[in-house]
Design an enzyme around this catalytic site. Structure first.
Site, PDB file in Angstrom:
ATOM      1  N   SER A   1       0.682  -1.229   0.258  1.00 32.70           N
ATOM      2  CA  SER A   1      -0.100   0.086  -0.090  1.00 32.70           C
ATOM      3  C   SER A   1       0.702   1.261  -0.026  1.00 32.70           C
ATOM      4  O   SER A   1       0.434   2.283  -0.722  1.00 32.70           O
ATOM      5  CB  SER A   1      -0.984  -0.030   1.299  1.00 32.70           C
ATOM      6  OG  SER A   1      -1.855  -0.856   1.030  1.00 32.70           O
TER       7      SER A   1
ATOM      8  N   LYS B   1      -9.618  -4.223  11.562  1.00 33.91           N
ATOM      9  CA  LYS B   1     -10.714  -3.596  11.102  1.00 33.91           C
ATOM     10  C   LYS B   1     -12.038  -3.328  11.914  1.00 33.91           C
ATOM     11  O   LYS B   1     -12.855  -2.661  11.587  1.00 33.91           O
ATOM     12  CB  LYS B   1     -10.760  -4.554   9.781  1.00 33.91           C
ATOM     13  CG  LYS B   1      -9.844  -4.505   8.849  1.00 33.91           C
ATOM     14  CD  LYS B   1     -10.192  -5.391   7.555  1.00 33.91           C
ATOM     15  CE  LYS B   1      -9.177  -5.254   6.555  1.00 33.91           C
ATOM     16  NZ  LYS B   1      -9.330  -5.969   5.366  1.00 33.91           N
TER      17      LYS B   1
END
Ligand code: NAP
Length: 282
Positions: free
Chosen positions: A18, A67
């Site tokens: 990322s 998450k």
């Protein structure tokens, strides 16, 4: 303007591509920002979240195991995050932190690689873990007609039935759960399915085999496997041999990142450049 700050939080994060994807995209658009991967324990989340409330914060991605852990810190949740109980993207807006899940959208956008869209389609997905949940929620929000979840009868079966009922009630999409071992019903469902998705680890080198017997497949299916390894999964080999249009999980992360990038900058990630320079696609 001072340099803006963007990041990925999770643990482990050292392997993540990322930072390369986002920093290359900032450079392409002349955005004065830096994206870094931050390995963080659950007890340090309050500190990093208060850092996110500073002026120079552009946005963050969130990966395992946080998450769900970041949800209590969000001021608002987008329906994609609320229904999937998962945040992978944090966006600062008007002094608030908004949680999104772009994992499902990333997969759905990646279907453009094989010219497939999900509107009004009947989708059958094998598995109901983290990846499947995000895809089911986004596909239901994005106007899929029906989603059939093929689930093994483990301790999580009832939870999947409750989740399916929640998504069914919250959207226009019909969501069913079917026992993966019930071959006759699975065959019947696959005969009416447009897109079949494997969201289990079966087919990875550590979990050899296929989640669906080749005899249950048919040539009208589009078959996608979220697994991305250098060798093709048995499911994709079987589907290809029947003439099905197929796709693996190679670009799910790319398109998920592109969605996050758009939320933060309102600009498009330069997909072809990132494919070439970060994914090394020739
Ligand atoms: P997860 O949360 O662990 O969920 C796995 C799901 O597969 C669960 O529903 C589990 O059922 C089911 N399952 C596992 N073994 C099974 C078996 N032998 N038979 C039937 N069902 C089985 O995992 P995840 O994060 O959703 O990931 C799923 C797959 O997607 C992995 O292969 C992962 O590599 C891939 N993935 C790819 C990308 C990408 O960018 N391409 C992104 C995310 C994930 P139970 O609840 O009964 O255990």
């Amino acid at each position: 303007m001072n340099k803006q700050f963007a990041c990925l939080i999770g643990s482990p994060v050292a392997h993540s591509i990322s930072p390369a994807m986002h920093n290359k995209s900032f450079e392409y658009h002349n955005i004065n920002a830096n994206y870094e991967a931050i390995d963080i324990a659950k007890e340090d989340l309050p500190n990093i979240i208060s850092r996110f409330r500073e002026k120079d914060f552009l946005g963050s991605n969130v990966t395992m195991p946080h998450k769900t852990n970041v949800i209590p810190f969000m001021d608002e949740l987008h329906p994609s995050a609320k229904l999937s109980n998962s945040v992978n993207t944090i966006v600062p807006r008007d002094g608030k932190l908004i949680g999104y899940s772009t994992d499902g959208a990333g997969f759905i956008d990646s279907l453009s690689e094989i010219d497939v869209n999900i509107t009004d389609k009947i989708i059958t997905i094998i598995g109901a873990g983290g990846a499947a949940t995000s895809i089911i929620v986004q596909a239901a929000l994005d106007s899929a007609n029906t989603i059939n979840i093929l689930k093994r009868k483990s301790s999580t079966y009832e939870k999947t039935v409750e989740f399916a009922a929640e998504v069914d009630a919250a959207t226009e999409c019909t969501v069913n759960v079917i026992d993966l071992a019930d071959k006759a019903t699975v065959k019947n469902v696959l005969d009416k399915t447009d897109i079949l998705i494997n969201a289990t680890p079966i087919g990875m080198s550590d979990y050899p085999g296929t989640p669906i017997d080749k005899k249950l497949l048919n040539s009208n299916l589009v078959v996608a496997d979220l697994i991305y390894e250098t060798t093709e999964t048995q499911l994709l080999k079987d589907a290809k041999s029947l003439g099905c249009k197929c796709m693996n999980g190679e670009f799910m992360l790319l398109y998920q990142g592109a969605r996050s990038f758009k939320y933060w900058t309102k600009l498009d990630m330069p997909i072809n450049l990132i494919k070439k320079e970060v994914f090394h696609v020739k």
